[in-house]
Structure formats: structure tokens, C-alpha cells
Scaffold this motif. Structure first.
Motif, PDB file in Angstrom:
ATOM      1  N   PRO A 107       0.818  -1.222   0.000  1.00 39.67           N
ATOM      2  CA  PRO A 107       0.000   0.000   0.000  1.00 39.67           C
ATOM      3  C   PRO A 107       0.853   1.273   0.000  1.00 39.67           C
ATOM      4  O   PRO A 107       0.500   2.260  -0.643  1.00 39.67           O
ATOM      5  CB  PRO A 107      -0.809  -0.126   1.291  1.00 39.67           C
ATOM      6  N   TRP A 130      -6.506   5.512  -6.854  1.00 35.36           N
ATOM      7  CA  TRP A 130      -6.016   4.261  -6.254  1.00 35.36           C
ATOM      8  C   TRP A 130      -4.919   4.564  -5.212  1.00 35.36           C
ATOM      9  O   TRP A 130      -4.890   3.975  -4.135  1.00 35.36           O
ATOM     10  CB  TRP A 130      -5.519   3.312  -7.350  1.00 35.36           C
ATOM     11  N   ASN A 134      -5.288   3.879  -0.797  1.00 29.36           N
ATOM     12  CA  ASN A 134      -4.415   3.069   0.050  1.00 29.36           C
ATOM     13  C   ASN A 134      -4.080   3.741   1.379  1.00 29.36           C
ATOM     14  O   ASN A 134      -3.694   3.061   2.330  1.00 29.36           O
ATOM     15  CB  ASN A 134      -3.132   2.710  -0.701  1.00 29.36           C
ATOM     16  N   LYS A 137      -6.094   2.686   4.421  1.00 30.24           N
ATOM     17  CA  LYS A 137      -5.774   1.285   4.718  1.00 30.24           C
ATOM     18  C   LYS A 137      -4.449   1.199   5.491  1.00 30.24           C
ATOM     19  O   LYS A 137      -4.294   0.368   6.392  1.00 30.24           O
ATOM     20  CB  LYS A 137      -5.697   0.458   3.424  1.00 30.24           C
TER      21      LYS A 137
END
Lengths: 203, 203
Positions: A107, A130, A134, A137
Motif C-alpha cells: 500500500p 487508487w 491506500n 488502509k
């Protein structure tokens, strides 16, 4: 035997720390990523996937992937063990090494490569949405790692392992995305200070 | 000892094939992903990352991550060896296992999870552009794998290994994205037919 290394990249650093912890010194050749030396011949012939590091054995065998290179040295230089000492510990080290890769290292690379202007030519197509996806996360995984960690141990129990190396390198790589360990994750911060001051890590 | 399994998912299938190849039979409990049983207690307490499979040892130790579970069984049931037989082969199996994960299995999961309507609730945020970006990378890796493969061997030399299991499961998972092995990749197609007809794979 020769190791093709990239001094500033995260994956080659994992191998350098691993070798230093085992007190193994080998012939090393730097490959300049910034001038895209890794994308061209002769390096691209060694590893068609064009990634570093690469280990070439004396019989010409080419081993790519940091963890595969570390695994080779674990086999030929078993002490100190950095992949676990018995079946259960070996499984737990493998588990945490992978959890940290999937939850933090990859990530972190996605976040940087898909948002930073300097990566626009190397990461095609660059998808900022995208990269941004991340980041939460990563924050969530840092909290998970803190909760799972003991107050004075390592990622797996009481022994330093490849899981600590991956976690340390991943957390340092987060600086590229301006992410630091939050102050309230005190166990993770204490672990980070302890691990990052090891002689083999300060390279 | 108990294995928490999900009958239709790719990662648990890797463990099932691995155990069958070693002729190991253990107590198994299915977890229903479709009804989101893996996201709720009591399963979520076993693995806070809420992923399958999970192995619980007799002493209560929880091992997650397919490859870590396979590694545990490689240690306690070494025959037949599926992670390589000597230092060099162990490194090459680790290298190919990871190359196939990064080049095929994970891109396949990204392609499916970020484009399929059924995944909209599970993959948040779903980013179709990222899903689509993985498809050409998958096609490129399939070509690479074909070029690197011998006419009648396995992913690593002449021995079936965990790298073959990951490659087989990854290629089967591509069906979800309607991707098949192109007809002109004859070595890869021949390998696929040979491997997918093994008694331990036809489960």
C-alpha cells in the motif's frame, strides 16, 4: 556471487539489513534507478521483470525477489535465524512478513507511485484515486500492528526476524507519502525506535 | 488443529491442494463468504484482517495467510517437498511463487474486485480504472511465464511446487475476469493441462 543493489529503494534495503544481521558481506553492484538503468540492457536481461535487487550465484543462477534472496542466505548462513526457529515460529514469521507486506509495504508503494508527479512516467497508468485509497488502509494497519504488538518484543515474539525488517522498511517508505506513526500508537513507536537503532539497520 | 476454509475462494484452494499433495487430512470448517460470515464474530476475532484461510493449532495458535499455513505443513510433513529441496531450489521456488503472486494472482484479484458489480460492497472504494489497468499486466505476465517455462517441466525445474499451485489457482481465478490463456502460449497451455489434471488438484 554478486548482488545488484539500488541504494535508495525499499526492497534492496531489506536484503542489505538481512545480510548485515547475518554478518554476510558479498560483492555488490549498484544499479541507478533514477537514470532508469534497471529498465535497459544488460540489467533487463538478468531480470526481465526489471526490478531490484537481483542475486547472481557463482553458477550463473539468477535469483530475484528480496524475500527469495533472503531465503537463500537463511539456508546457507542459518545463524542468526531470521525466518523463525521451529515450525510454529516459521509459520508465524511468514504470516507477519506477509501481513506487513500486504498491509503496509505494498500500500505504501501504491500510495507513492500512483500520486507522486515524479512517478508519472514509471507508473503507467498512474491512478491517483487508487494511490489515495491506500492511505486509510495504511493508517488502519498501523493501528492493528500496534494492538498486536507486545510492549518490548518484536513483530513475532521475542526474536528479531524478517517480519521486523519488512515492517521497518515499510514504515520508513511511508515518509515518501508524508505518513508517520501516529503519536498514540505507543507500542509501535517504541518498537520502531528500538529496531531502527540496531547497528545493522543504521546503514 | 482446525482449518477454516472457504470452498470457492482462491487462497483457501491453494492450501487444499497443498494438503492433498502431502496426503494430509485435517479437521476443516467452512466459512461462508457470500453471507459475509468472515466479516463477523466469531471469525473476525480469530483473524482481525477478516481473511481466509485460517489454521488454529492445538495450542490455540492462530496462523493466517495461505503461504504461512503451507509453510507450517512443509515443516511438519516434509514429504513430498513443495518449497524446494536445497538452498538454490528453495530460493527459486520462493522467487517464482512471489513472481506469480505479484504478476498474476494479485492483479487477477484487483481486476475482479475493482470491476465486478457484485464486489461493489466488499471493495470500498471500488476503482474500475485500477481494475482495468491490471488486465494488460496480466496478459504480459502470461507471456513472460510461457517464455520462461520448459516444454515439459514445472514452474521451477522438474519438481511440482507451491509455485505451480499459485500459478494454477491464479490462472483459474482469471475466469472471473473472462481471461483465458491465449492459444499461442503453447508451453503454458501444456503445463496448465498437465497440472490441472493432477489427482490432488481435481478436488
Amino acid at each position: 556471487m554478486k548482488l545488484y543493489d539500488a541504494p535508495r529503494a525499499a526492497n534492496p534495503r531489506r536484503v542489505r539489513i538481512f545480510l548485515a544481521e547475518k554478518d554476510v558481506v558479498i560483492d555488490t553492484e549498484p544499479v541507478d534507478i533514477m537514470s532508469k538503468q534497471h529498465l535497459e540492457e544488460p540489467f533487463a536481461r538478468l531480470n526481465p521483470l526489471r526490478r531490484l535487487p537481483v542475486l547472481v550465484l557463482d553458477d550463473g543462477t539468477v535469483i530475484t525477489e528480496s524475500i527469495a534472496i533472503c531465503r537463500y542466505f537463511e539456508e546457507v548462513h542459518p545463524d542468526p535465524p531470521l525466518f523463525g526457529r521451529d515450525p510454529k515460529e516459521k509459520a508465524l514469521v511468514e504470516m507477519w512478513q506477509r501481513r506487513v507486506e500486504f498491509g503496509l509495504l505494498f500500500p505504501s508503494q501504491f500510495a507513492f507511485r500512483h500520486t507522486h508527479p515524479a512517478m508519472r512516467e514509471l507508473e503507467v497508468p498512474q491512478i491517483p484515486e487508487w494511490g489515495e485509497a491506500n492511505k486509510p488502509k495504511i493508517m488502519s494497519f498501523l493501528g492493528f500492528l500496534d494492538r498486536e504488538m507486545s510492549a518490548d518484543g518484536y513483530v513475532v515474539g521475542d526474536a528479531f526476524s524478517i517480519a521486523d525488517i519488512t515492517a521497518l522498511v515499510a514504515i520508513d517508505s511511508l515518509k515518501l507519502s508524508k505518513i508517520r506513526i501516529p503519536e498514540d500508537l505507543t507500542r509501535l513507536k517504541s518498537w520502531y525506535d528500538r529496531v531502527s537503532s540496531r547497528p545493522c539497520v543504521v546503514l
